[in-house]
Design an enzyme around this catalytic site. Structure first.
Site, mmCIF file in Angstrom:
data_model
loop_
_atom_site.group_PDB
_atom_site.id
_atom_site.type_symbol
_atom_site.label_atom_id
_atom_site.label_comp_id
_atom_site.label_asym_id
_atom_site.label_seq_id
_atom_site.Cartn_x
_atom_site.Cartn_y
_atom_site.Cartn_z
ATOM 1 N N ASP A 63 57.973 43.488 41.846
ATOM 2 C CA ASP A 63 57.892 44.027 43.199
ATOM 3 C C ASP A 63 58.314 43.005 44.255
ATOM 4 O O ASP A 63 58.482 41.811 43.972
ATOM 5 C CB ASP A 63 56.465 44.523 43.477
ATOM 6 C CG ASP A 63 55.392 43.575 42.936
ATOM 7 O OD1 ASP A 63 55.663 42.363 42.848
ATOM 8 O OD2 ASP A 63 54.302 44.051 42.606
ATOM 9 N N ASP A 132 41.649 46.630 42.593
ATOM 10 C CA ASP A 132 41.548 48.096 42.559
ATOM 11 C C ASP A 132 42.260 48.699 41.348
ATOM 12 O O ASP A 132 42.431 49.909 41.263
ATOM 13 C CB ASP A 132 42.121 48.693 43.851
ATOM 14 C CG ASP A 132 43.583 48.306 44.083
ATOM 15 O OD1 ASP A 132 44.190 47.659 43.189
ATOM 16 O OD2 ASP A 132 44.126 48.653 45.147
ATOM 17 N N HIS A 134 45.445 48.074 40.462
ATOM 18 C CA HIS A 134 46.901 48.267 40.547
ATOM 19 C C HIS A 134 47.644 47.326 39.599
ATOM 20 O O HIS A 134 47.198 46.215 39.334
ATOM 21 C CB HIS A 134 47.423 48.151 41.998
ATOM 22 C CG HIS A 134 47.385 46.797 42.601
ATOM 23 N ND1 HIS A 134 46.882 46.535 43.865
ATOM 24 C CD2 HIS A 134 47.814 45.590 42.149
ATOM 25 C CE1 HIS A 134 47.000 45.262 44.135
ATOM 26 N NE2 HIS A 134 47.565 44.658 43.117
ATOM 27 N N GLU A 139 49.417 51.365 43.605
ATOM 28 C CA GLU A 139 48.035 51.460 44.077
ATOM 29 C C GLU A 139 47.356 52.695 43.468
ATOM 30 O O GLU A 139 48.041 53.606 42.985
ATOM 31 C CB GLU A 139 48.034 51.576 45.602
ATOM 32 C CG GLU A 139 48.615 50.374 46.329
ATOM 33 C CD GLU A 139 47.679 49.171 46.369
ATOM 34 O OE1 GLU A 139 46.890 48.980 45.424
ATOM 35 O OE2 GLU A 139 47.748 48.412 47.342
#
Ligand code: PGA
Length: 256
Positions: A63, A132, A134, A139
């Site tokens: 990313d 979380d 990801h 996400e």
């Protein structure tokens, strides 16, 4: 999934480094998928120290932030250059990182997917995990079949990453990330997580239901996943003792 629990991040990193080194020795033209963040820093340091031959290796990063030039100090281009690429003999043209400055995001993303396919697919995808759940910047609520595309970061992820930008208001909202579907096509996924902050996400990913609310849980459907954890990141796993026993009693043919 193979769950490897080691006493410290350093020890867990050593296992991960051995997996990478073995691949590069067996397949000098290997294709690696690479993460950024604090988790892989130790791994990159260890890989540099190992003086492996990267001349034939191709890499694809997961990313990049949109709107950041490759020269921006908080870009993942800069991160990779500083922490890995400038220390190894990789050939520049074999390095691929999403272009955060592209004027046409959908076309760029389509081309990125094509480049991965043209390279023969990813042999080993190294992954961190967000608090979380990801992976990449997929996400919670990301489609488990998603491909490379633009995503919007959650407030929590922006807060987690704000340090690199000085203050939260400077942290970008948008990123280009490989999708979960893209990650799932790698032949082997190697997930690293260290610290108590990751314990819940890891428990959900490994032992929870497969759900878009914990994107890493999609890895339960992947045929070859290795998870390297320190004690703290493993602390919420229910079957810790079993994972330890399995690793300590691996048959010789499975050892690296
Ligand atoms: P970290 O980030 O390695 O900085 O904890 C992991 C991730 O967000 O994937």
């Amino acid at each position: 999934m193979e769950i490897i629990i080691q006493p410290t991040p350093e020890a867990a990193t050593d296992v991960a480094a051995q997996i990478v080194a073995q691949l590069l020795r067996q397949k000098p033209r290997a294709v690696l998928g690479l993460p950024t963040g604090s988790t892989p820093l130790l791994l990159y340091r260890e890989l540099v120290r190992m003086k492996l031959n990267w001349r034939g290796v191709t890499t694809f990063n997961l990313d990049e932030y949109t709107g950041l030039s490759p020269e921006h100090p908080a870009s993942y281009h800069s991160f990779m250059r500083e922490n890995l690429f400038r220390h190894i003999n990789i050939v520049e043209k074999n390095i691929h990182i999403p272009d955060g400055m592209t004027g046409n995001v959908p076309a760029f993303c389509k081309e990125y997917e094509k480049q991965i396919r043209r390279a023969g697919g990813i042999d080993l995808q190294i992954l961190g995990i967000g608090a979380d759940g990801h992976i990449g910047f997929n996400e919670p609520s990301s489609s488990l079949a998603s491909r490379t595309r633009m995503k919007t970061l959650t407030v929590r992820t922006r807060q987690d990453n704000a340090k690199a930008f000085g203050k939260l208001t400077q942290a970008p909202h948008h990123v280009i990330t490989m999708g979960i579907g893209t990650i799932m096509e790698a032949r082997h996924c190697l997930l690293l997580a260290f610290g108590k902050k990751k314990a819940r996400a890891i428990a959900g990913a490994v032992e929870g239901p497969i759900t878009a609310m914990n994107p890493a849980s999609a890895l339960q459907l992947h045929p070859k996943v290795t998870v390297c954890l320190d004690e703290a990141a493993a602390s919420a796993l229910k079957m810790k003792r079993y994972y330890r026993w399995v690793f300590d009693n691996k048959p010789n043919w499975q050892k690296f």
